[in-house]
Write a protein that holds these residues in place. Sequence first.
Motif, PDB file in Angstrom:
ATOM      1  N   ALA A 189       9.511  -8.593   1.365  1.00  0.00           N
ATOM      2  CA  ALA A 189       9.118  -7.366   1.819  1.00  0.00           C
ATOM      3  C   ALA A 189      10.487  -6.799   2.867  1.00  0.00           C
ATOM      4  CB  ALA A 189       7.717  -7.234   2.251  1.00  0.00           C
ATOM      5  N   ASP A 190      10.741  -7.738   3.432  1.00  0.00           N
ATOM      6  CA  ASP A 190      11.914  -7.355   4.513  1.00  0.00           C
ATOM      7  C   ASP A 190      13.054  -7.270   4.085  1.00  0.00           C
ATOM      8  OD1 ASP A 190      12.329 -10.084   4.196  1.00  0.00           O
ATOM      9  OD2 ASP A 190      11.865 -10.685   6.076  1.00  0.00           O
ATOM     10  N   ALA A 191      13.433  -7.152   2.855  1.00  0.00           N
ATOM     11  CA  ALA A 191      14.811  -7.160   2.074  1.00  0.00           C
ATOM     12  C   ALA A 191      15.585  -5.903   2.744  1.00  0.00           C
ATOM     13  CB  ALA A 191      14.874  -7.100   0.877  1.00  0.00           C
ATOM     14  N   THR A 192      16.861  -5.897   2.985  1.00  0.00           N
ATOM     15  CA  THR A 192      17.686  -4.933   3.782  1.00  0.00           C
ATOM     16  C   THR A 192      17.549  -3.737   2.562  1.00  0.00           C
ATOM     17  OG1 THR A 192      18.755  -6.236   5.008  1.00  0.00           O
ATOM     18  CG2 THR A 192      19.809  -4.005   4.500  1.00  0.00           C
ATOM     19  N   GLY A 193      17.256  -2.468   2.942  1.00  0.00           N
ATOM     20  CA  GLY A 193      17.483  -1.438   1.898  1.00  0.00           C
ATOM     21  C   GLY A 193      15.857  -1.156   1.146  1.00  0.00           C
ATOM     22  N   LEU A 194      14.906  -1.977   1.543  1.00  0.00           N
ATOM     23  CA  LEU A 194      13.486  -1.795   0.839  1.00  0.00           C
ATOM     24  C   LEU A 194      12.797  -1.281   1.806  1.00  0.00           C
ATOM     25  CD1 LEU A 194      11.498  -2.198  -1.200  1.00  0.00           C
ATOM     26  CD2 LEU A 194      11.411  -4.592  -0.806  1.00  0.00           C
ATOM     27  N   SER A 195      12.235   0.014   1.761  1.00  0.00           N
ATOM     28  CA  SER A 195      11.176   0.491   2.564  1.00  0.00           C
ATOM     29  C   SER A 195       9.969   0.962   1.630  1.00  0.00           C
ATOM     30  CB  SER A 195      11.786   1.820   3.240  1.00  0.00           C
ATOM     31  OG  SER A 195      12.064   3.007   2.106  1.00  0.00           O
ATOM     32  N   ARG A 196       8.802   1.271   2.739  1.00  0.00           N
ATOM     33  CA  ARG A 196       7.421   1.473   1.903  1.00  0.00           C
ATOM     34  C   ARG A 196       6.541   2.362   2.721  1.00  0.00           C
ATOM     35  NH1 ARG A 196       4.810  -4.892   2.543  1.00  0.00           N
ATOM     36  NH2 ARG A 196       5.648  -5.395   4.545  1.00  0.00           N
ATOM     37  N   LYS A 197       5.857   2.933   1.947  1.00  0.00           N
ATOM     38  CA  LYS A 197       5.176   4.126   2.706  1.00  0.00           C
ATOM     39  C   LYS A 197       3.504   3.958   2.013  1.00  0.00           C
ATOM     40  CE  LYS A 197       4.840   9.012   3.501  1.00  0.00           C
ATOM     41  NZ  LYS A 197       5.380  10.345   3.058  1.00  0.00           N
ATOM     42  N   GLY A 198       2.680   3.767   2.924  1.00  0.00           N
ATOM     43  CA  GLY A 198       1.355   3.817   2.403  1.00  0.00           C
ATOM     44  C   GLY A 198       0.925   5.039   1.812  1.00  0.00           C
ATOM     45  N   ARG A 199       0.104   4.752   0.723  1.00  0.00           N
ATOM     46  CA  ARG A 199      -0.332   5.916   0.018  1.00  0.00           C
ATOM     47  C   ARG A 199      -2.019   5.702  -0.140  1.00  0.00           C
ATOM     48  NH1 ARG A 199       0.698   9.578  -4.675  1.00  0.00           N
ATOM     49  NH2 ARG A 199       2.890   9.082  -4.516  1.00  0.00           N
ATOM     50  N   SER A 200      -2.723   6.590   0.152  1.00  0.00           N
ATOM     51  CA  SER A 200      -4.269   6.772   0.355  1.00  0.00           C
ATOM     52  C   SER A 200      -4.847   7.009  -1.253  1.00  0.00           C
ATOM     53  CB  SER A 200      -4.662   7.780   1.571  1.00  0.00           C
ATOM     54  OG  SER A 200      -4.513   7.209   2.709  1.00  0.00           O
ATOM     55  N   LEU A 201      -5.685   6.137  -1.575  1.00  0.00           N
ATOM     56  CA  LEU A 201      -6.412   6.607  -2.815  1.00  0.00           C
ATOM     57  C   LEU A 201      -7.904   6.640  -2.381  1.00  0.00           C
ATOM     58  CD1 LEU A 201      -4.727   4.649  -5.628  1.00  0.00           C
ATOM     59  CD2 LEU A 201      -4.007   7.090  -4.734  1.00  0.00           C
ATOM     60  N   ILE A 202      -8.683   7.258  -3.194  1.00  0.00           N
ATOM     61  CA  ILE A 202     -10.104   7.515  -2.993  1.00  0.00           C
ATOM     62  C   ILE A 202     -11.049   6.443  -2.793  1.00  0.00           C
ATOM     63  CG2 ILE A 202     -10.157   9.778  -3.952  1.00  0.00           C
ATOM     64  CD1 ILE A 202     -11.602   8.502  -6.397  1.00  0.00           C
ATOM     65  N   ASP A 203     -10.388   5.062  -3.190  1.00  0.00           N
ATOM     66  CA  ASP A 203     -11.308   3.820  -3.134  1.00  0.00           C
ATOM     67  C   ASP A 203     -11.082   3.059  -1.815  1.00  0.00           C
ATOM     68  OD1 ASP A 203      -8.407   2.775  -3.530  1.00  0.00           O
ATOM     69  OD2 ASP A 203      -9.109   1.416  -5.127  1.00  0.00           O
ATOM     70  N   SER A 204     -10.200   3.723  -0.698  1.00  0.00           N
ATOM     71  CA  SER A 204      -9.884   3.246   0.351  1.00  0.00           C
ATOM     72  C   SER A 204      -9.309   1.887   0.560  1.00  0.00           C
ATOM     73  CB  SER A 204     -11.326   3.069   1.122  1.00  0.00           C
ATOM     74  OG  SER A 204     -11.696   4.590   1.307  1.00  0.00           O
ATOM     75  N   ARG A 205      -8.325   1.442  -0.568  1.00  0.00           N
ATOM     76  CA  ARG A 205      -7.773   0.238  -0.547  1.00  0.00           C
ATOM     77  C   ARG A 205      -6.333   0.613  -0.364  1.00  0.00           C
ATOM     78  NH1 ARG A 205     -11.042  -3.527  -3.419  1.00  0.00           N
ATOM     79  NH2 ARG A 205     -13.255  -2.345  -3.448  1.00  0.00           N
ATOM     80  N   GLY A 206      -5.649  -0.484  -0.333  1.00  0.00           N
ATOM     81  CA  GLY A 206      -4.125  -0.454   0.157  1.00  0.00           C
ATOM     82  C   GLY A 206      -3.084  -0.311  -0.700  1.00  0.00           C
ATOM     83  N   TYR A 207      -2.506   0.711  -0.746  1.00  0.00           N
ATOM     84  CA  TYR A 207      -1.423   1.114  -1.957  1.00  0.00           C
ATOM     85  C   TYR A 207      -0.068   1.672  -1.115  1.00  0.00           C
ATOM     86  CZ  TYR A 207      -5.550   1.081  -5.101  1.00  0.00           C
ATOM     87  OH  TYR A 207      -6.645   0.670  -5.561  1.00  0.00           O
ATOM     88  N   ALA A 208       1.036   1.424  -2.096  1.00  0.00           N
ATOM     89  CA  ALA A 208       2.145   1.825  -1.044  1.00  0.00           C
ATOM     90  C   ALA A 208       3.309   2.139  -2.336  1.00  0.00           C
ATOM     91  CB  ALA A 208       2.968   0.594  -0.396  1.00  0.00           C
TER      92      ALA A 208
END
Length: 378
Positions: A189-208
């Motif tokens: 996940a910490d690879a150079t050039g890789l970024s992530r942004k959280g996405r909210s869905l109705i089930d309140s779980r973690g997505y990106a």
Amino acid sequence: MSLLTEEQVMLRDSARGWVKANAPVSAFRRMRDSENPKSFDEATFKSIAEMGWTGVVIPEAYGGSEFGYRSIGVVLEELGRNVVAAPLIGSAVGAASALVLGGTEAQKKAWLPKIAEGTAIAALAIDEGPRYAPDKIALAAKKKGKGYTLSGSKTFVMEGMAADVFVVAARTSGKPGTEKGITLFLIPADATGLSRKGRSLIDSRGYADLTFEGVEVGADAVIGQADAGKALLDKVLDRATAAVAAEQMGLAQQAFDTTIEYMKTRVQFGQLIGSFQALQHRAAYLFTAMQLARPTVDEALQAIDEDRDEVPELVSLAKAAANDFINYATREMIQLHGGIGMTDAHDAGFYLKRARVLEAAFGSSAYHRERYAKIIGM
């Protein structure tokens, strides 16, 4: 679940007892209201790992118990009953399966023990658009020296914000829609050039959503064979899909149980609403639908454990049946609870919201009906 082994019965009873004591729906409500960035309680997940559930499909040589997919299905069903938020499907089933089935010895030693003990979370990065379409992978992995450079994006990555490593499906040759040219990569996940942004869905779980901007990896990042990863990817996705169906059965079972209990206590027009014949008919139909859906999920999980040739069609049959049943069960839960079922104060909404997300996860009913038809030659 029917026809469980003695060990699976013990596992089910243990999971049921743990969930009742440690993870009531009220705990999920507290987690949701806390706006936890990982969308799961770390203490709860640590306890789940200590129970050994993060290593159920991982071989003993890498710290797991290798109880199989029917067994992890037992656990997921019990967790589904109380909408427990935990990174099991994406990490301990999906990504772990990719490593078990296609990983090198170095990859397995580096990550499987950590996944099994819960000290690392892995995630599957497959989708690239609003719908599940594993046949249309376009994220480019271009050859560079002895390694590859990845550029593109992934969406709706389950447990994407908490993941320490990703199993990424990319295209090393060919065009989207062609089988040849798909390759799976293991990317930290910490690879150079890789970024992530959280996405909210109705089930309140973690997505990106993930963005790859010239992410460079060596040849040792390839899982399985370069350019020929479609068969491996299909096996991994079948296992993750069957796991989702197992959680769906737990959610739907609890929706049914909660609704029936309410019908036995709610008084309207001076009578228990459970005494009304029209509502009895709806409950009976719901029970029948449950009995029809459950065997398809059981059979799919068992077929995976036995490595049977018909796994793909059984998994698609199971997911389509589970999708239909959970959609109906959660709608009935809302309707038969009346006004209170529409409020956030009641737990019914948690089941409805999680159900809708799981219906889309790893393929809708329409997707799996079409896939099933193609497999059997219709």
